[in-house]
Design a protein around this motif. Structure first.
Motif, PDB file in Angstrom:
ATOM      1  N   SER A 244       2.374  11.951  -3.013  1.00 40.23           N
ATOM      2  CA  SER A 244       3.405  12.705  -2.295  1.00 40.23           C
ATOM      3  C   SER A 244       4.230  13.552  -3.261  1.00 40.23           C
ATOM      4  O   SER A 244       4.548  14.711  -2.970  1.00 40.23           O
ATOM      5  CB  SER A 244       4.332  11.757  -1.535  1.00 40.23           C
ATOM      6  OG  SER A 244       3.585  10.991  -0.629  1.00 40.23           O
ATOM      7  N   ILE A 245       4.564  12.991  -4.390  1.00 41.82           N
ATOM      8  CA  ILE A 245       5.329  13.750  -5.387  1.00 41.82           C
ATOM      9  C   ILE A 245       4.497  14.912  -5.905  1.00 41.82           C
ATOM     10  O   ILE A 245       5.005  16.022  -6.092  1.00 41.82           O
ATOM     11  CB  ILE A 245       5.782  12.821  -6.535  1.00 41.82           C
ATOM     12  CG1 ILE A 245       6.825  11.847  -5.998  1.00 41.82           C
ATOM     13  CG2 ILE A 245       6.335  13.622  -7.707  1.00 41.82           C
ATOM     14  CD1 ILE A 245       7.197  10.748  -6.946  1.00 41.82           C
TER      15      ILE A 245
ATOM     16  N   TYR B 144       4.245  22.704  -4.017  1.00 44.20           N
ATOM     17  CA  TYR B 144       4.683  23.264  -2.758  1.00 44.20           C
ATOM     18  C   TYR B 144       4.272  24.727  -2.599  1.00 44.20           C
ATOM     19  O   TYR B 144       3.778  25.135  -1.545  1.00 44.20           O
ATOM     20  CB  TYR B 144       6.200  23.118  -2.630  1.00 44.20           C
ATOM     21  CG  TYR B 144       6.789  23.740  -1.402  1.00 44.20           C
ATOM     22  CD1 TYR B 144       6.671  23.112  -0.179  1.00 44.20           C
ATOM     23  CD2 TYR B 144       7.448  24.970  -1.465  1.00 44.20           C
ATOM     24  CE1 TYR B 144       7.208  23.689   0.967  1.00 44.20           C
ATOM     25  CE2 TYR B 144       7.979  25.547  -0.331  1.00 44.20           C
ATOM     26  CZ  TYR B 144       7.857  24.897   0.879  1.00 44.20           C
ATOM     27  OH  TYR B 144       8.379  25.474   2.002  1.00 44.20           O
ATOM     28  N   LYS B 145       4.441  25.536  -3.636  1.00 47.88           N
ATOM     29  CA  LYS B 145       4.128  26.976  -3.547  1.00 47.88           C
ATOM     30  C   LYS B 145       2.644  27.205  -3.272  1.00 47.88           C
ATOM     31  O   LYS B 145       2.287  28.076  -2.480  1.00 47.88           O
ATOM     32  CB  LYS B 145       4.546  27.685  -4.829  1.00 47.88           C
ATOM     33  CG  LYS B 145       6.038  27.788  -4.991  1.00 47.88           C
ATOM     34  CD  LYS B 145       6.405  28.482  -6.279  1.00 47.88           C
ATOM     35  CE  LYS B 145       7.920  28.470  -6.445  1.00 47.88           C
ATOM     36  NZ  LYS B 145       8.323  29.059  -7.722  1.00 47.88           N
ATOM     37  N   ILE B 146       1.806  26.434  -3.927  1.00 45.76           N
ATOM     38  CA  ILE B 146       0.360  26.574  -3.703  1.00 45.76           C
ATOM     39  C   ILE B 146       0.007  26.182  -2.270  1.00 45.76           C
ATOM     40  O   ILE B 146      -0.779  26.867  -1.605  1.00 45.76           O
ATOM     41  CB  ILE B 146      -0.434  25.719  -4.714  1.00 45.76           C
ATOM     42  CG1 ILE B 146      -0.239  26.260  -6.131  1.00 45.76           C
ATOM     43  CG2 ILE B 146      -1.917  25.681  -4.355  1.00 45.76           C
ATOM     44  CD1 ILE B 146      -0.832  25.397  -7.213  1.00 45.76           C
TER      45      ILE B 146
ATOM     46  N   MET C 139       0.807  -1.218   0.000  1.00 41.25           N
ATOM     47  CA  MET C 139       0.000   0.000   0.000  1.00 41.25           C
ATOM     48  C   MET C 139       0.846   1.277   0.000  1.00 41.25           C
ATOM     49  O   MET C 139       0.467   2.285  -0.593  1.00 41.25           O
ATOM     50  CB  MET C 139      -0.946   0.013   1.194  1.00 41.25           C
ATOM     51  CG  MET C 139      -1.958   1.131   1.135  1.00 41.25           C
ATOM     52  SD  MET C 139      -3.083   1.125   2.516  1.00 41.25           S
ATOM     53  CE  MET C 139      -4.034  -0.330   2.190  1.00 41.25           C
ATOM     54  N   ALA C 140       1.990   1.242   0.644  1.00 45.00           N
ATOM     55  CA  ALA C 140       2.833   2.443   0.717  1.00 45.00           C
ATOM     56  C   ALA C 140       3.218   2.945  -0.675  1.00 45.00           C
ATOM     57  O   ALA C 140       3.353   4.155  -0.890  1.00 45.00           O
ATOM     58  CB  ALA C 140       4.086   2.152   1.533  1.00 45.00           C
ATOM     59  N   LEU C 141       3.367   2.055  -1.620  1.00 49.27           N
ATOM     60  CA  LEU C 141       3.723   2.459  -2.987  1.00 49.27           C
ATOM     61  C   LEU C 141       2.653   3.339  -3.624  1.00 49.27           C
ATOM     62  O   LEU C 141       2.963   4.178  -4.465  1.00 49.27           O
ATOM     63  CB  LEU C 141       3.956   1.226  -3.866  1.00 49.27           C
ATOM     64  CG  LEU C 141       5.144   0.367  -3.494  1.00 49.27           C
ATOM     65  CD1 LEU C 141       5.176  -0.890  -4.354  1.00 49.27           C
ATOM     66  CD2 LEU C 141       6.439   1.146  -3.659  1.00 49.27           C
ATOM     67  N   PHE C 142       1.401   3.159  -3.232  1.00 51.50           N
ATOM     68  CA  PHE C 142       0.318   3.934  -3.822  1.00 51.50           C
ATOM     69  C   PHE C 142       0.331   5.391  -3.360  1.00 51.50           C
ATOM     70  O   PHE C 142      -0.316   6.244  -3.971  1.00 51.50           O
ATOM     71  CB  PHE C 142      -1.038   3.294  -3.512  1.00 51.50           C
ATOM     72  CG  PHE C 142      -1.165   1.908  -4.068  1.00 51.50           C
ATOM     73  CD1 PHE C 142      -1.139   1.684  -5.429  1.00 51.50           C
ATOM     74  CD2 PHE C 142      -1.292   0.828  -3.225  1.00 51.50           C
ATOM     75  CE1 PHE C 142      -1.244   0.416  -5.947  1.00 51.50           C
ATOM     76  CE2 PHE C 142      -1.404  -0.456  -3.733  1.00 51.50           C
ATOM     77  CZ  PHE C 142      -1.386  -0.663  -5.096  1.00 51.50           C
TER      78      PHE C 142
END
Length: 113
Positions: free
Chosen positions: A61-62, A68-70, A53-56
């Motif tokens: 996350s990317i 990031y700015k938003i 599940m962590a792969l999903f």
């Protein structure tokens, strides 16, 4: 995979109002509930997906890092929404649990054990 594909087709039919993956999960739930499919039939695939599940979460996350700015320009709103919705969930779960507890204790009190 069959339910995912069916869910994607269902999503197209309703104008993508609900994501296809969600429609597929609803269809799978209905099939399991109506006993058209046995839990044993999906156990191996479900276990494999759960173990990985962590792969999903990597693409999401990317995507968050890319925007990031938003996120930083709206951090107050995001924090406020997170806190308010967390508190609402805690209150709703607490009230529901109390009502279920009362109903269960009332039911046990009325019966002879």
């Amino acid at each position: 995979m069959l339910f995912y594909v069916l869910g994607e087709m269902m999503s197209l039919l309703i104008g993508k109002l609900i994501p296809g993956s969600v429609c597929g999960m609803i269809l799978l739930f209905i099939a399991l509930t109506l006993k058209w499919i046995r839990p044993h039939d999906v156990d191996k695939a479900a276990s494999a997906l759960t173990r990985n599940m962590a792969l999903f979460f990597v693409p999401a996350s990317i995507g968050l890092m890319h925007e990031y700015k938003i996120l930083m320009s709206n951090w107050v709103v995001l924090l406020t929404v997170s806190v308010v919705t967390t508190l609402l969930v805690i209150v709703v779960v607490g009230v529901t649990e109390e009502q279920l507890d009362r109903k269960l204790s009332h039911k046990k009190g009325g019966e002879k054990i």
